[in-house]
Design a protein around this motif. Structure first.
Motif, PDB file in Angstrom:
ATOM      1  N   PHE A  48      90.122 -47.455  90.456  1.00 14.09           N
ATOM      2  CA  PHE A  48      88.902 -46.677  90.233  1.00 14.09           C
ATOM      3  C   PHE A  48      87.903 -46.921  91.348  1.00 14.09           C
ATOM      4  O   PHE A  48      87.304 -45.972  91.884  1.00 14.09           O
ATOM      5  CB  PHE A  48      88.261 -47.016  88.883  1.00 14.09           C
ATOM      6  CG  PHE A  48      86.849 -46.523  88.781  1.00 14.09           C
ATOM      7  CD1 PHE A  48      86.586 -45.181  88.575  1.00 14.09           C
ATOM      8  CD2 PHE A  48      85.766 -47.385  88.949  1.00 14.09           C
ATOM      9  CE1 PHE A  48      85.284 -44.701  88.532  1.00 14.09           C
ATOM     10  CE2 PHE A  48      84.467 -46.926  88.894  1.00 14.09           C
ATOM     11  CZ  PHE A  48      84.228 -45.577  88.686  1.00 14.09           C
ATOM     12  N   SER A  49      87.660 -48.211  91.700  1.00 13.46           N
ATOM     13  CA  SER A  49      86.688 -48.511  92.757  1.00 13.46           C
ATOM     14  C   SER A  49      87.146 -47.926  94.085  1.00 13.46           C
ATOM     15  O   SER A  49      86.329 -47.400  94.859  1.00 13.46           O
ATOM     16  CB  SER A  49      86.472 -50.023  92.871  1.00 13.46           C
ATOM     17  OG  SER A  49      87.670 -50.692  93.191  1.00 13.46           O
ATOM     18  N   TRP A  50      88.438 -47.970  94.370  1.00  9.20           N
ATOM     19  CA  TRP A  50      89.000 -47.385  95.593  1.00  9.20           C
ATOM     20  C   TRP A  50      88.777 -45.870  95.610  1.00  9.20           C
ATOM     21  O   TRP A  50      88.342 -45.306  96.612  1.00  9.20           O
ATOM     22  CB  TRP A  50      90.491 -47.723  95.650  1.00  9.20           C
ATOM     23  CG  TRP A  50      91.257 -47.037  96.725  1.00  9.20           C
ATOM     24  CD1 TRP A  50      91.925 -45.852  96.621  1.00  9.20           C
ATOM     25  CD2 TRP A  50      91.460 -47.506  98.065  1.00  9.20           C
ATOM     26  NE1 TRP A  50      92.538 -45.548  97.820  1.00  9.20           N
ATOM     27  CE2 TRP A  50      92.268 -46.542  98.724  1.00  9.20           C
ATOM     28  CE3 TRP A  50      91.050 -48.634  98.763  1.00  9.20           C
ATOM     29  CZ2 TRP A  50      92.658 -46.693 100.057  1.00  9.20           C
ATOM     30  CZ3 TRP A  50      91.439 -48.774 100.097  1.00  9.20           C
ATOM     31  CH2 TRP A  50      92.230 -47.814 100.718  1.00  9.20           C
ATOM     32  N   THR A  51      89.071 -45.219  94.477  1.00  9.23           N
ATOM     33  CA  THR A  51      88.928 -43.763  94.392  1.00  9.23           C
ATOM     34  C   THR A  51      87.462 -43.351  94.485  1.00  9.23           C
ATOM     35  O   THR A  51      87.125 -42.355  95.135  1.00  9.23           O
ATOM     36  CB  THR A  51      89.544 -43.247  93.081  1.00  9.23           C
ATOM     37  OG1 THR A  51      90.897 -43.681  92.992  1.00  9.23           O
ATOM     38  CG2 THR A  51      89.491 -41.736  92.990  1.00  9.23           C
TER      39      THR A  51
ATOM     40  N   PHE B 147      96.629 -51.722  99.628  1.00 11.95           N
ATOM     41  CA  PHE B 147      95.526 -52.619  99.961  1.00 11.95           C
ATOM     42  C   PHE B 147      95.321 -53.664  98.873  1.00 11.95           C
ATOM     43  O   PHE B 147      94.956 -54.803  99.164  1.00 11.95           O
ATOM     44  CB  PHE B 147      94.242 -51.801 100.171  1.00 11.95           C
ATOM     45  CG  PHE B 147      94.210 -51.071 101.464  1.00 11.95           C
ATOM     46  CD1 PHE B 147      93.551 -51.593 102.563  1.00 11.95           C
ATOM     47  CD2 PHE B 147      94.834 -49.842 101.619  1.00 11.95           C
ATOM     48  CE1 PHE B 147      93.525 -50.929 103.774  1.00 11.95           C
ATOM     49  CE2 PHE B 147      94.821 -49.158 102.811  1.00 11.95           C
ATOM     50  CZ  PHE B 147      94.162 -49.707 103.899  1.00 11.95           C
ATOM     51  N   TYR B 148      95.567 -53.282  97.631  1.00  6.44           N
ATOM     52  CA  TYR B 148      95.405 -54.237  96.528  1.00  6.44           C
ATOM     53  C   TYR B 148      96.363 -55.418  96.687  1.00  6.44           C
ATOM     54  O   TYR B 148      95.956 -56.578  96.585  1.00  6.44           O
ATOM     55  CB  TYR B 148      95.634 -53.547  95.192  1.00  6.44           C
ATOM     56  CG  TYR B 148      95.578 -54.501  94.009  1.00  6.44           C
ATOM     57  CD1 TYR B 148      94.357 -54.877  93.460  1.00  6.44           C
ATOM     58  CD2 TYR B 148      96.746 -55.038  93.476  1.00  6.44           C
ATOM     59  CE1 TYR B 148      94.289 -55.766  92.393  1.00  6.44           C
ATOM     60  CE2 TYR B 148      96.695 -55.926  92.413  1.00  6.44           C
ATOM     61  CZ  TYR B 148      95.466 -56.284  91.878  1.00  6.44           C
ATOM     62  OH  TYR B 148      95.409 -57.177  90.830  1.00  6.44           O
TER      63      TYR B 148
ATOM     64  N   HIS C 111      96.009 -59.295  95.647  1.00  3.98           N
ATOM     65  CA  HIS C 111      97.028 -59.993  94.860  1.00  3.98           C
ATOM     66  C   HIS C 111      97.651 -61.154  95.638  1.00  3.98           C
ATOM     67  O   HIS C 111      97.652 -62.302  95.176  1.00  3.98           O
ATOM     68  CB  HIS C 111      98.106 -59.009  94.425  1.00  3.98           C
ATOM     69  CG  HIS C 111      99.116 -59.593  93.493  1.00  3.98           C
ATOM     70  ND1 HIS C 111      98.816 -59.912  92.180  1.00  3.98           N
ATOM     71  CD2 HIS C 111     100.426 -59.947  93.676  1.00  3.98           C
ATOM     72  CE1 HIS C 111      99.885 -60.421  91.603  1.00  3.98           C
ATOM     73  NE2 HIS C 111     100.885 -60.453  92.487  1.00  3.98           N
ATOM     74  N   TYR C 112      98.185 -60.865  96.841  1.00  5.20           N
ATOM     75  CA  TYR C 112      98.842 -61.910  97.626  1.00  5.20           C
ATOM     76  C   TYR C 112      97.880 -62.650  98.557  1.00  5.20           C
ATOM     77  O   TYR C 112      98.160 -63.766  98.972  1.00  5.20           O
ATOM     78  CB  TYR C 112      99.992 -61.310  98.437  1.00  5.20           C
ATOM     79  CG  TYR C 112     101.130 -60.822  97.571  1.00  5.20           C
ATOM     80  CD1 TYR C 112     101.928 -61.722  96.868  1.00  5.20           C
ATOM     81  CD2 TYR C 112     101.388 -59.463  97.426  1.00  5.20           C
ATOM     82  CE1 TYR C 112     102.974 -61.279  96.057  1.00  5.20           C
ATOM     83  CE2 TYR C 112     102.428 -59.009  96.620  1.00  5.20           C
ATOM     84  CZ  TYR C 112     103.215 -59.921  95.932  1.00  5.20           C
ATOM     85  OH  TYR C 112     104.222 -59.484  95.129  1.00  5.20           O
ATOM     86  N   LYS C 113      96.778 -61.999  98.901  1.00  6.62           N
ATOM     87  CA  LYS C 113      95.743 -62.602  99.751  1.00  6.62           C
ATOM     88  C   LYS C 113      96.336 -63.192 101.029  1.00  6.62           C
ATOM     89  O   LYS C 113      96.177 -64.378 101.334  1.00  6.62           O
ATOM     90  CB  LYS C 113      94.966 -63.677  98.978  1.00  6.62           C
ATOM     91  CG  LYS C 113      94.177 -63.128  97.802  1.00  6.62           C
ATOM     92  CD  LYS C 113      93.379 -64.203  97.090  1.00  6.62           C
ATOM     93  CE  LYS C 113      92.589 -63.595  95.939  1.00  6.62           C
ATOM     94  NZ  LYS C 113      91.843 -64.602  95.158  1.00  6.62           N
TER      95      LYS C 113
ATOM     96  N   ALA D  29      95.236 -60.890 106.614  1.00  9.04           N
ATOM     97  CA  ALA D  29      94.302 -59.873 106.119  1.00  9.04           C
ATOM     98  C   ALA D  29      92.885 -60.429 106.059  1.00  9.04           C
ATOM     99  O   ALA D  29      91.913 -59.752 106.412  1.00  9.04           O
ATOM    100  CB  ALA D  29      94.742 -59.408 104.731  1.00  9.04           C
ATOM    101  N   GLN D  30      92.755 -61.674 105.597  1.00  3.58           N
ATOM    102  CA  GLN D  30      91.437 -62.306 105.541  1.00  3.58           C
ATOM    103  C   GLN D  30      90.893 -62.572 106.939  1.00  3.58           C
ATOM    104  O   GLN D  30      89.687 -62.512 107.178  1.00  3.58           O
ATOM    105  CB  GLN D  30      91.516 -63.599 104.736  1.00  3.58           C
ATOM    106  CG  GLN D  30      91.839 -63.369 103.266  1.00  3.58           C
ATOM    107  CD  GLN D  30      91.877 -64.664 102.476  1.00  3.58           C
ATOM    108  OE1 GLN D  30      91.607 -65.732 103.015  1.00  3.58           O
ATOM    109  NE2 GLN D  30      92.227 -64.565 101.202  1.00  3.58           N
ATOM    110  N   LYS D  31      91.792 -62.866 107.886  1.00  4.93           N
ATOM    111  CA  LYS D  31      91.357 -63.080 109.269  1.00  4.93           C
ATOM    112  C   LYS D  31      90.774 -61.808 109.876  1.00  4.93           C
ATOM    113  O   LYS D  31      89.954 -61.861 110.793  1.00  4.93           O
ATOM    114  CB  LYS D  31      92.533 -63.565 110.115  1.00  4.93           C
ATOM    115  CG  LYS D  31      92.933 -65.013 109.832  1.00  4.93           C
ATOM    116  CD  LYS D  31      94.112 -65.429 110.708  1.00  4.93           C
ATOM    117  CE  LYS D  31      94.500 -66.880 110.421  1.00  4.93           C
ATOM    118  NZ  LYS D  31      95.670 -67.309 111.228  1.00  4.93           N
TER     119      LYS D  31
END
Length: 491
Positions: free
Chosen positions: A112-115, A454-455, A460-462, A466-468
């Motif tokens: 929902f937030s993505w949409t 993206f989720y 989920h996996y973090k 991606a954080q970098k």
């Protein structure tokens, strides 16, 4: 340094306010009449100047089109009552996000937030700006359609202007909104009163045999509802006034029912007014329905209609930008606590104390939407996504009747209402795809499902890589735009 100065300034303001005897909580000063007025003012927007032509093109007769307008009002009323129960049961901010989180968990809430971020809010802004540009350009191209390049350039200019105004000043944005709201109500009153006068004079020829026409298909009915419900957009936000209403658990349902019924009456009367001077064929051929009405009824003062409609539509666009930036702060703030969103979009400008990142982001995405899109395709694109999540949210209300029985429900609607709205939502989502498939539905589904990628990567996996990427991106955007996180949760 800037952030420290901002914190110091806010602390000084708090110390000054603490010496005052008055509380800073919202006061319950709105009665039933005020609540009705707010609801009417919130819902009536640019949609009534855009949608009549599209509703008629799908129903192909006067009678069915008026029935669709009435049915859309009833559906919006039932949906708003369901959201009133949700809003008083789960008092967290963030729109549908906390409702979906409580009912189904993180993945539907994230989607929902993505949409909302990439589909519904920007496409809504794009539709209104394109409508503004069509009404502004129509008087200069009498008898023919304005060139698309002119319409799109005007829409892009409107997006740029509104984005700058709302990113630079809260006060200026609110002043502009007050003036434009008054203009909107004036033009609605002019069209309705003129139509009633013409009706009283016996201009009823276009209502004869009003149900004669080709047999309606399921797909055509659903598309007519898409365009009619676009004019009622905003019904899902009416529970936000609960805190300021006197006796809200009695007055909110009454205000919703009376307010949306008044809006429905206004919309039906405006359509009746159009048909007093135009046949169904003439209305479908009109580039700007209200402008054609003004030319035939108000000449030589017909210039009043395009002027006021343009002001009304640009006001609706300004209101969308003004509220979307602040709504997105709440949504992103709540979602970022779960690790679901890039936090910089909830940051506030140090200099102007506006949600500049969210507003600028909306401006960019909206400009991208107007390049390939037209009003009809964008309305279908928006409505498909919106009713997918409206239906899922209201289905969540049914689910929580069984899974979250312990929650207090100050407002509780009969169970058949959310069941009916859920079934109608399923119809609105599936019928166009099955009977009249179009590219915009495929694009919308792919856009929503891409959120899952993206989720799983970021939430989920973090993954570390991606954080970098996200952390330095947030830091550089923060320095570039001079924005800081809100000090308190923007409830």
């Amino acid at each position: 340094m800037e952030e420290a100065n901002l914190r110091k300034r806010r602390e000084e303001e708090k110390s000054i306010q603490s010496n005052e005897p008055k509380t800073t909580n919202l006061q319950k000063e709105l009665g039933l009449f005020s609540g009705i007025c707010i609801i009417v003012g919130t819902i009536i927007g640019s949609g009534i100047f855009i949608s009549p032509k599209s509703v008629l093109s799908n129903t192909e007769a006067v009678g069915p089109s008026l029935i669709v307008w009435a049915a859309c009002g009833i559906l919006a009323t039932l949906g708003a009552l369901c959201f009133a129960e949700l809003g008083t049961m789960i008092t967290k901010s963030g729109g549908e996000y906390p409702y979906l989180m409580e009912a189904f968990g993180p993945i539907p809430a994230y989607l929902f937030s993505w949409t909302s971020l990439f589909v519904t809010k920007p496409s809504s802004f794009a539709i209104i700006c394109l409508s503004f540009s069509e009404y502004v350009s129509a008087p200069f191209y009498s008898g023919c359609n304005p060139p698309q390049i002119v319409v799109k350039c005007l829409a892009a200019a409107a997006i740029l202007l509104i984005t700058i105004v709302n990113a630079l000043s809260v006060r200026l944005g609110s002043y502009v909104q007050n003036v434009f709201t008054a203009a909107k109500l004036v033009i609605v009153a002019i069209i309705i009163i003129s139509g009633l006068v013409l009706l009283a004079q016996g201009n009823t020829r276009n209502f004869e045999n009003s149900f004669e026409g080709p047999k309606l298909s399921v797909g055509a009915i659903s598309l007519a509802f898409y365009n009619g419900l676009w004019a009622y957009d905003g019904w899902n936000q009416l529970n936000y006034i609960t805190e300021e209403l006197k006796n809200p658990f009695r007055n909110l349902p009454l205000a919703i029912i009376i307010g949306i019924l008044l809006v429905t009456g206004c919309y039906i009367l405006m359509n009746v007014s159009y048909f007093t001077v135009m046949t169904a064929t003439e209305l479908l051929q009109s580039q700007a329905v209200a402008v054609t009405f003004g030319d035939r009824v108000l000449y030589p003062a017909s210039w009043v209609v395009p002027l006021f409609v343009a002001i009304s539509t640009i006001g609706a666009a300004n209101g969308t930008c003004f509220t979307s930036g602040r709504t997105q702060i709440r949504l992103v703030y709540v979602a970022s606590r779960e690790g679901h969103m890039l936090k910089v979009l909830s940051y506030v400008s140090v200099k102007h104390l506006t949600p500049a990142p969210a507003i600028i982001f909306y401006g960019i995405i909206t400009t991208i939407y107007i390049i390939p899109g037209d009003i009809n395709s964008l309305v279908n694109y928006f409505s498909f996504a919106a009713w997918l999540f409206y239906g899922l949210t209201i289905f969540g209300l049914i689910v929580m009747r069984f899974t979250r029985k312990e929650l207090e429900r100050p407002i509780k609607v009969p169970i058949f209402i959310p069941i009916l709205v859920t079934l109608l939502s399923v119809f609105l989502v599936l019928a166009p795809i099955i009977t009249q498939p179009a590219w915009e539905y495929l694009y919308c589904v792919l856009f929503i499902l891409s959120g899952l990628l993206f989720y799983f990567l970021f939430v989920h996996y973090k993954f570390r890589w991606a954080q970098k990427i996200s952390r330095p991106l947030t830091m550089h955007l923060q320095m570039l735009m001079e924005v800081v996180p809100p000090e308190e949760a923007p409830e």
